[in-house]
Scaffold this motif. Structure first.
Motif, short mmCIF file in Angstrom:
data_model
loop_
_atom_site.label_atom_id
_atom_site.label_comp_id
_atom_site.label_asym_id
_atom_site.label_seq_id
_atom_site.Cartn_x
_atom_site.Cartn_y
_atom_site.Cartn_z
N UNK A 751 44.43 40.16 43.87
CA UNK A 751 43.77 40.14 42.56
C UNK A 751 44.39 39.09 41.64
N UNK A 752 45.71 39.00 41.63
CA UNK A 752 46.39 38.01 40.79
C UNK A 752 45.97 36.60 41.19
N UNK A 753 45.90 36.35 42.49
CA UNK A 753 45.55 35.01 42.97
C UNK A 753 44.11 34.66 42.62
N UNK A 754 43.21 35.64 42.70
CA UNK A 754 41.83 35.39 42.30
C UNK A 754 41.76 35.05 40.82
N UNK A 755 42.51 35.76 40.02
CA UNK A 755 42.52 35.50 38.58
C UNK A 755 43.10 34.11 38.29
N UNK A 756 44.16 33.76 39.02
CA UNK A 756 44.76 32.43 38.86
C UNK A 756 43.76 31.34 39.26
N UNK A 757 43.02 31.58 40.33
CA UNK A 757 42.00 30.63 40.76
C UNK A 757 40.92 30.47 39.69
N UNK A 758 40.52 31.57 39.08
CA UNK A 758 39.53 31.49 38.00
C UNK A 758 39.98 30.53 36.90
N UNK A 759 41.23 30.65 36.50
CA UNK A 759 41.75 29.82 35.41
C UNK A 759 41.88 28.37 35.84
N UNK A 760 42.38 28.12 37.07
CA UNK A 760 42.56 26.75 37.54
C UNK A 760 41.23 26.05 37.77
N UNK A 761 40.27 26.74 38.35
CA UNK A 761 38.97 26.14 38.62
C UNK A 761 38.27 25.74 37.33
N UNK A 762 38.53 26.50 36.27
CA UNK A 762 37.90 26.19 34.97
C UNK A 762 38.38 24.86 34.41
N UNK A 763 39.52 24.34 34.92
CA UNK A 763 40.07 23.07 34.42
C UNK A 763 39.54 21.86 35.19
N UNK A 764 38.81 22.09 36.27
CA UNK A 764 38.25 20.97 37.03
C UNK A 764 37.16 20.27 36.22
N UNK A 781 34.75 34.15 40.81
CA UNK A 781 34.55 35.15 39.76
C UNK A 781 33.96 36.44 40.34
N UNK A 782 33.01 36.31 41.27
CA UNK A 782 32.41 37.48 41.91
C UNK A 782 33.47 38.27 42.68
N UNK A 783 34.36 37.56 43.38
CA UNK A 783 35.43 38.24 44.11
C UNK A 783 36.38 38.97 43.18
N UNK A 784 36.71 38.33 42.06
CA UNK A 784 37.61 38.97 41.10
C UNK A 784 36.97 40.21 40.49
N UNK A 785 35.67 40.12 40.24
CA UNK A 785 34.95 41.29 39.69
C UNK A 785 34.98 42.45 40.68
N UNK A 786 34.82 42.17 41.95
CA UNK A 786 34.86 43.23 42.97
C UNK A 786 36.24 43.88 43.01
N UNK A 787 37.28 43.07 42.85
CA UNK A 787 38.64 43.61 42.84
C UNK A 787 38.88 44.47 41.60
N UNK A 788 38.33 44.04 40.46
CA UNK A 788 38.49 44.82 39.23
C UNK A 788 37.82 46.18 39.34
N UNK A 789 36.70 46.22 40.05
CA UNK A 789 35.93 47.47 40.17
C UNK A 789 36.47 48.39 41.26
#
Length: 847
Positions: A751-764, A781-789
């Motif tokens: 989950x942490x890595x997915x969240x980190x990817x969300x932030x890094x990808x937003x900088x591309x 983002x879809x993967x992170x949402x599944x982990x949150x749920x």
């Protein structure tokens, strides 16, 4: 000045009749006397120690020269001797004028051969010499250039003949190599042996490289304060790739390969993360015929389709221009004096090796009559296999050569055998005379040619050997031009001619460099995660005494199958025969470089990826990288491998990989491409974590077996202590899922890595210019949402009579699929190199 017999180097002088340390009157040259006094003060034993320091320094800093089919490996350390070669400035001034004259002359020849061709029409140069040479490229005919000169960089190979004069014995005009090595030699000697130059006023090289940079800036078709300049390299396998990366780093320009560039609408563009960026100047290190697969060699993977057309339209400057290889034609040498008279009305300042082109009857007869005394070359193949040393050939080979010359005389040129001078070379705590040659460099500047006050000296590998090449094991030396007067200190100026501030960023990052950074992150993550898991498995094998395995060792069986899943080395441990004797399989997964997915294969890809971006590295990064390489070679070359050795090597490897990852973050800025490295690293670690969890957590096992498996998973994940600190309880599946998969605050969790990817990808770049989520962002983002749920209780559930945790398996499967799609979307968006053009007709450029 002392006579020869008074010199304390009598024995040395007896080994050579033509040495750099004495003048024509056999007197020791004053500057050499100063150098020898410095050496005596240092002491021979200390000199030997400094040679070891120097070798270590070059190795630690990754100074290499690629030698094909070399037993030492592709990236062989550069060989630099502690004792430099010296020359008095007064003598150098004459040589400097001779090289300037020759550079100007070759510029006029180049302009004429692709222009009016007066040399051919007026009978000064036979047409066969030019048209039968593969370096003459007809597609370059009548191209007009914006630069004042066509030949902008020139190098001459010179050596002192028996008459005491410096002779020209080779010209380099296509893409002269050695400048970077000369600079590195100077810097290295200065660091390791600073006291060696005491009392000697050595000319500095910095001014020459400022002229070189100014040449690049001024060559731009667009008169802008900050032109876009790139260094075009064939890639990491090229013999002088170190120099390409070194110069790109030193000058501050992107190092690119052919796939980084594209010709469109009459302009040359670099594919960067922010789109296409117009390129003004290309410092070319790709050979002529490979530079444009659209017009030249169609099979070339090194060049840029359409590059020649951009040159014709005067929208880019290539240094040196495509087609300049024709000047490296040894068949031209016999006609150079006549050409000098025709163009300059001057005699040559520097003599050249006596040569006879066999296309002329009288000259051919002379060559055939004296074949056993001469060196014969093919005019159009300047490789080692096209050089015939007559005085080393037997009668049968000489007769075969005689027939070849008689059949196609225009293809051969013969040269006299000359004895090069020797220079003191420090070997095994003594001085030996080694035959030497100097490569001197000139660049266009100030309406003439500026010559480097120094150069690259190469010496033969053994005493008496006259073959001086890096490919055959020659040594290099620093070359000092020394003056009686101390050189005035000049104010330090910026490397770039422009004074406009310019901040580079992702828009300046070549797409291939970005891709290499992305995969560098993935490979280091894969290497680290795989090494940790394999280390844990080998330790478990030791604990359970796998040589006496019993059927109830189900936890070890689960770990073995997880190895196959993690590395994709199928069928691997899913075969019954392998499970009966796991030793060979586990060793193959670790050590077999030819097995895709093995740790050895991953390490090979890791080395390749990082070597491809070495121009971005700090010196500390290279030192750790070389240490990793050394550690890995140790186990690869060990013929008596056992578990203990493997665990020791994996321990060292893991520690160095972690150190290397830390240095990457310290050495490269986000805007220089570190962002791509982070994204690749997080993607790979996420995928591997999911693979481990899917292998070890999805199937419900007996309680005591599951405990062992869970403990092993936490160990391989470096999370056992964190687990104990966080839960302080018996290891349970729910808690492991919470920590390893769902915990958003734990840096090693999925989950942490997915969240980190969300932030890094937003900088591309694509993410920042669009208001909507890009495809790769949507997947993550879809993967992170599944982990949150998700929650661990639901993920742990199993149906009656079913040992599979279906919810967990479904979630991990979906996450894995989403990461794969995200990776594909990133590649499609930023790294696609599918743009291709093809020739309408097939051409032959056989070598």
């Amino acid at each position: 000045m002392p006579e020869t017999q008074d010199i304390p180097f009598n024995e040395y002088l007896m080994q050579s009749s033509n040495d750099e340390i004495v003048d024509r009157n056999s007197k020791l040259k004053p500057h050499w006397d100063v150098l020898f006094n410095n050496i005596e003060k240092i002491g021979y034993q200390e000199m030997a120690s400094r040679q070891s320091d120097l070798n270590w320094y070059l190795s630690e800093n990754g100074v290499t020269y690629n030698v094909y089919n070399d037993p030492q490996g592709l990236n062989r350390p550069w060989n630099l001797n502690t004792v430099p070669t010296l020359m008095n400035y007064k003598e150098w001034q004459v040589i400097e004028k001779g090289i300037q004259q020759r550079a100007e002359l070759f510029n006029l020849i180049l302009k004429d051969l692709y222009g009016k061709r007066e040399l051919i029409s007026n009978g000064i140069v036979p047409q066969e010499v030019i048209y039968s040479h593969r370096g003459f490229i007809r597609q370059c005919d009548q191209i007009d250039y914006l630069t004042k000169k066509q030949l902008l960089v020139y190098a001459a190979d010179i050596a002192r003949g028996p008459d005491g004069q410096m002779w020209i014995w080779g010209d380099r005009t296509q893409a002269p190599s050695g400048m970077g090595y000369a600079l590195e030699n100077r810097l290295t000697i200065g660091r390791v042996l600073p006291e060696l130059s005491k009392g000697l006023n050595v000319k500095k090289l910095s001014g020459f490289f400022q002229h070189f940079n100014n040449l690049l800036v001024e060559s731009s078709p667009r008169k802008t304060d900050a032109p876009n300049i790139v260094v075009l390299t064939p890639g990491p396998l090229n013999e002088t790739y170190f120099e390409h990366a070194y110069l790109a780093s030193y000058l501050g320009y992107p190092l690119v390969q052919g796939n980084d560039l594209v010709a469109r609408d009459g302009y040359l563009w670099m594919k960067s993360l922010k789109g296409l960026k117009q390129i003004d100047v290309v410092l070319r290190r790709v050979d002529d015929l490979y530079a444009d697969p659209l017009e030249l060699r169609e099979d070339s993977q090194l060049g840029v389709p359409g590059l020649l057309e951009v040159v014709r339209q005067k929208n880019v400057s290539i240094i040196n221009p495509i087609g300049s290889r024709v000047l490296e034609n040894p068949g031209l040498i016999p006609f150079i004096p006549g050409i000098a008279k025709y163009f300059l009305n001057e005699d040559l300042i520097l003599p050249q090796v006596a040569s006879w082109w066999c296309g002329q009857p009288r000259e051919r007869q002379y060559v055939l009559d004296h074949l056993s005394e001469l060196v014969v070359r093919r005019i159009d193949r300047p490789h080692s296999d096209s050089v015939f040393i007559g005085y080393q050939m037997n009668t049968e080979d000489l007769e075969m050569l005689r027939h070849q010359i008689s059949d196609r005389p225009y293809r051969f040129v013969a040269q006299e055998r000359i004895g090069f001078s020797s220079t003191p070379t420090f070997i095994n705590q003594t001085l030996e005379p080694r035959n030497m040659a100097i490569r001197a460099f000139g660049v266009y500047a100030n309406n003439g040619y500026e010559i480097m006050p120094g150069g690259l000296v190469r010496v033969a590998p053994i005493v008496g050997n006259t073959t001086i090449t890096n490919q055959t094991g020659g040594l290099s030396k620093d070359f000092w031009v020394v003056d009686e007067k101390e050189e005035k200190r000049k104010p330090r100026v910026t490397t770039h001619k422009t004074v406009q501030p310019y901040e580079s960023g992702l828009k300046d990052l070549p797409s291939l460099t970005a891709e290499n950074l992305f995969w560098a992150g993935r490979y280091v993550g894969r290497a680290l995660s795989t090494a940790r898991f394999l280390r844990m498995v080998v330790k478990q094998m030791n604990f359970t005494n796998f040589n006496e395995r019993k059927p109830n060792y189900q936890s070890l069986d689960a770990l073995f199958k997880a190895v196959s899943n993690l590395t994709c080395t199928f069928p691997g441990f899913f075969e019954e025969e392998t499970m009966e004797d796991p030793v060979a399989e586990i060793y193959a997964v670790i050590l077999d470089p030819n097995r895709s997915g093995s740790l050895a294969h991953t390490m090979s890809m890791f080395f390749n990826a990082y070597y491809s971006i070495r121009n971005l590295w700090s010196s500390d990064m290279w030192r750790v990288f070389e240490r990793i390489n050394t550690i890995w070679r140790t186990i690869q070359n060990d013929s008596n491998v056992n578990n203990r050795k493997i665990v020791q090597v994996l321990d060292q490897l893991i520690t160095r990989l972690i150190a290397f990852m830390g240095l990457v973050e310290e050495s490269i800025l986000i805007e220089q491409g570190l962002l791509l490295y982070f994204i690749g690293l997080q993607l790979e670690l996420s995928m591997l974590n999911i693979s481990k969890c899917r292998s070890l957590l999805v199937v419900k096992l007996d309680e005591h077996i599951e405990y062992e498996v869970l403990e092993s998973l936490l160990n391989s994940h470096e999370s056992l202590n964190i687990y104990r600190h966080s839960f302080r309880s018996y290891i349970k599946i729910e808690n492991v899922i919470d920590l390893i998969i769902l915990d958003q605050k734990y840096p090693r969790s999925v989950a942490y890595r997915f969240n980190r990817l969300n932030k890094d990808l937003a900088l591309l770049p694509q993410s920042q210019i669009s208001r909507e989520l890009s495809d790769y962002e949507k997947f993550v983002f879809e993967g992170f949402a599944k982990l949150r749920l998700a929650n661990s209780s639901d993920l742990c559930k199993t149906e009656e009579d079913n040992s599979v945790r279906e919810n967990l398996d479904h979630l991990l499967s979906e996450l894995s699929d989403l990461l794969f799609k995200a990776s594909q979307a990133i590649t499609t968006t930023y790294f696609s190199h599918s743009y291709q053009q093809n020739q309408l007709i097939q051409q032959s450029f056989s070598e």
